[in-house]
Design a protein around this motif. Structure first.
Motif, PDB file in Angstrom:
ATOM      1  N   VAL A  83     -35.691 -78.277 -55.406  1.00 33.42           N
ATOM      2  CA  VAL A  83     -34.617 -79.260 -55.513  1.00 33.42           C
ATOM      3  C   VAL A  83     -34.981 -80.519 -54.745  1.00 33.42           C
ATOM      4  O   VAL A  83     -35.392 -80.447 -53.587  1.00 33.42           O
ATOM      5  N   GLY A  84     -34.828 -81.660 -55.395  1.00 30.07           N
ATOM      6  CA  GLY A  84     -34.910 -82.956 -54.736  1.00 30.07           C
ATOM      7  C   GLY A  84     -33.501 -83.515 -54.654  1.00 30.07           C
ATOM      8  O   GLY A  84     -32.714 -83.377 -55.594  1.00 30.07           O
ATOM      9  N   VAL A  85     -33.148 -84.124 -53.537  1.00 26.10           N
ATOM     10  CA  VAL A  85     -31.773 -84.555 -53.295  1.00 26.10           C
ATOM     11  C   VAL A  85     -31.739 -86.024 -52.900  1.00 26.10           C
ATOM     12  O   VAL A  85     -32.543 -86.470 -52.082  1.00 26.10           O
ATOM     13  N   ASP A  86     -30.779 -86.764 -53.466  1.00 26.23           N
ATOM     14  CA  ASP A  86     -30.466 -88.128 -53.044  1.00 26.23           C
ATOM     15  C   ASP A  86     -29.011 -88.125 -52.597  1.00 26.23           C
ATOM     16  O   ASP A  86     -28.136 -87.677 -53.337  1.00 26.23           O
ATOM     17  N   ARG A 105     -30.365 -84.215 -43.367  1.00 27.42           N
ATOM     18  CA  ARG A 105     -31.508 -83.527 -43.985  1.00 27.42           C
ATOM     19  C   ARG A 105     -31.560 -82.065 -43.550  1.00 27.42           C
ATOM     20  O   ARG A 105     -31.714 -81.166 -44.378  1.00 27.42           O
ATOM     21  N   ALA A 106     -31.452 -81.832 -42.247  1.00 23.63           N
ATOM     22  CA  ALA A 106     -31.524 -80.456 -41.728  1.00 23.63           C
ATOM     23  C   ALA A 106     -30.394 -79.596 -42.285  1.00 23.63           C
ATOM     24  O   ALA A 106     -30.618 -78.445 -42.682  1.00 23.63           O
ATOM     25  N   ALA A 107     -29.180 -80.140 -42.334  1.00 22.66           N
ATOM     26  CA  ALA A 107     -28.034 -79.377 -42.835  1.00 22.66           C
ATOM     27  C   ALA A 107     -28.175 -79.058 -44.316  1.00 22.66           C
ATOM     28  O   ALA A 107     -27.892 -77.935 -44.757  1.00 22.66           O
ATOM     29  N   VAL A 108     -28.628 -80.038 -45.101  1.00 23.48           N
ATOM     30  CA  VAL A 108     -28.785 -79.825 -46.547  1.00 23.48           C
ATOM     31  C   VAL A 108     -29.879 -78.801 -46.818  1.00 23.48           C
ATOM     32  O   VAL A 108     -29.700 -77.890 -47.635  1.00 23.48           O
ATOM     33  N   ILE A 109     -30.998 -78.931 -46.133  1.00 31.37           N
ATOM     34  CA  ILE A 109     -32.101 -77.983 -46.336  1.00 31.37           C
ATOM     35  C   ILE A 109     -31.656 -76.567 -45.973  1.00 31.37           C
ATOM     36  O   ILE A 109     -31.877 -75.623 -46.736  1.00 31.37           O
ATOM     37  N   VAL A 116     -28.410 -70.967 -51.637  1.00 32.82           N
ATOM     38  CA  VAL A 116     -28.809 -70.996 -53.044  1.00 32.82           C
ATOM     39  C   VAL A 116     -30.155 -70.312 -53.254  1.00 32.82           C
ATOM     40  O   VAL A 116     -30.391 -69.719 -54.297  1.00 32.82           O
ATOM     41  N   GLY A 117     -31.034 -70.398 -52.260  1.00 33.36           N
ATOM     42  CA  GLY A 117     -32.342 -69.765 -52.378  1.00 33.36           C
ATOM     43  C   GLY A 117     -33.397 -70.640 -53.018  1.00 33.36           C
ATOM     44  O   GLY A 117     -34.472 -70.171 -53.368  1.00 33.36           O
ATOM     45  N   PHE A 118     -33.121 -71.938 -53.166  1.00 31.63           N
ATOM     46  CA  PHE A 118     -34.089 -72.866 -53.723  1.00 31.63           C
ATOM     47  C   PHE A 118     -34.803 -73.591 -52.588  1.00 31.63           C
ATOM     48  O   PHE A 118     -34.241 -73.799 -51.521  1.00 31.63           O
ATOM     49  N   GLN A 119     -36.039 -74.007 -52.842  1.00 32.97           N
ATOM     50  CA  GLN A 119     -36.804 -74.788 -51.877  1.00 32.97           C
ATOM     51  C   GLN A 119     -36.416 -76.256 -52.036  1.00 32.97           C
ATOM     52  O   GLN A 119     -36.390 -76.791 -53.145  1.00 32.97           O
ATOM     53  N   VAL A 120     -36.128 -76.926 -50.939  1.00 33.24           N
ATOM     54  CA  VAL A 120     -35.790 -78.348 -50.970  1.00 33.24           C
ATOM     55  C   VAL A 120     -37.072 -79.136 -50.740  1.00 33.24           C
ATOM     56  O   VAL A 120     -37.742 -78.970 -49.731  1.00 33.24           O
ATOM     57  N   THR A 121     -37.429 -79.981 -51.705  1.00 34.82           N
ATOM     58  CA  THR A 121     -38.662 -80.754 -51.619  1.00 34.82           C
ATOM     59  C   THR A 121     -38.463 -82.076 -50.892  1.00 34.82           C
ATOM     60  O   THR A 121     -39.398 -82.583 -50.265  1.00 34.82           O
TER      61      THR A 121
END
Length: 151
Positions: A83-86, A105-109, A116-121
């Motif tokens: 997942v990429g997030v803006d 950033r830390a909280a979202v990751i 969710v179990g997805f990797q945050v890129t």
């Protein structure tokens, strides 16, 4: 976009477990769920007043009234389990913006990878405005007329 994955039974699953726990199946996590997890995680960070710009928040209020959607200021790009997030947000004045961005950033990751179990890129944070403690939201202009030359 819905994201689905196939799961296989855990190694060493015993026959005494219910049939649903030992059979493979699909887990589908809708994009809106990922956005909501990000929304909640970002809003819980100290120094974040709101997500989105003034215009996005106004449109978000309309969307919420019509369709029950409430997340504004969050855009996700999901590919496989990455997942990429803006995030666009309004910070509470006078918080140190680099620290708020790092905390968001830390909280979202942590939320996306843990829940969710997805990797945050990547998590890109845009500060769209500052909320002044003694100002009404309606009296604060969305953007300053001054331009800033960063060269």
């Amino acid at each position: 976009m819905n994201l689905s994955s196939t799961t296989s039974p855990p190694a060493g699953a015993s026959a005494a477990e219910p049939a649903s726990a030992t059979r493979p199946g699909r887990t589908i996590i809708d994009d809106s769920v990922v956005v909501k997890v990000i929304d909640v995680a970002a809003r819980d960070v100290a120094g974040v007043h709101a997500l989105g710009t003034g215009g996005q928040r106004a449109l978000g209020a309309i969307r919420e009234a019509i369709a029950g959607e409430e997340s504004v200021g969050v855009t996700v790009r999901i590919e496989d389990d990455r997942v990429g997030v803006d995030i666009s947000l309004v910070a509470a004045y006078p918080v140190p913006l680099p620290q708020v961005a790092a905390d968001v950033r830390a909280a979202v990751i942590a939320a996306v990878e843990g829940l969710v179990g997805f990797q945050v890129t990547e998590v890109n944070v845009t500060f769209a405005d500052l909320h002044l403690p003694d100002a009404d939201d309606e009296d604060v202009p969305e953007r300053s007329e001054r331009s800033v030359d960063r060269s």
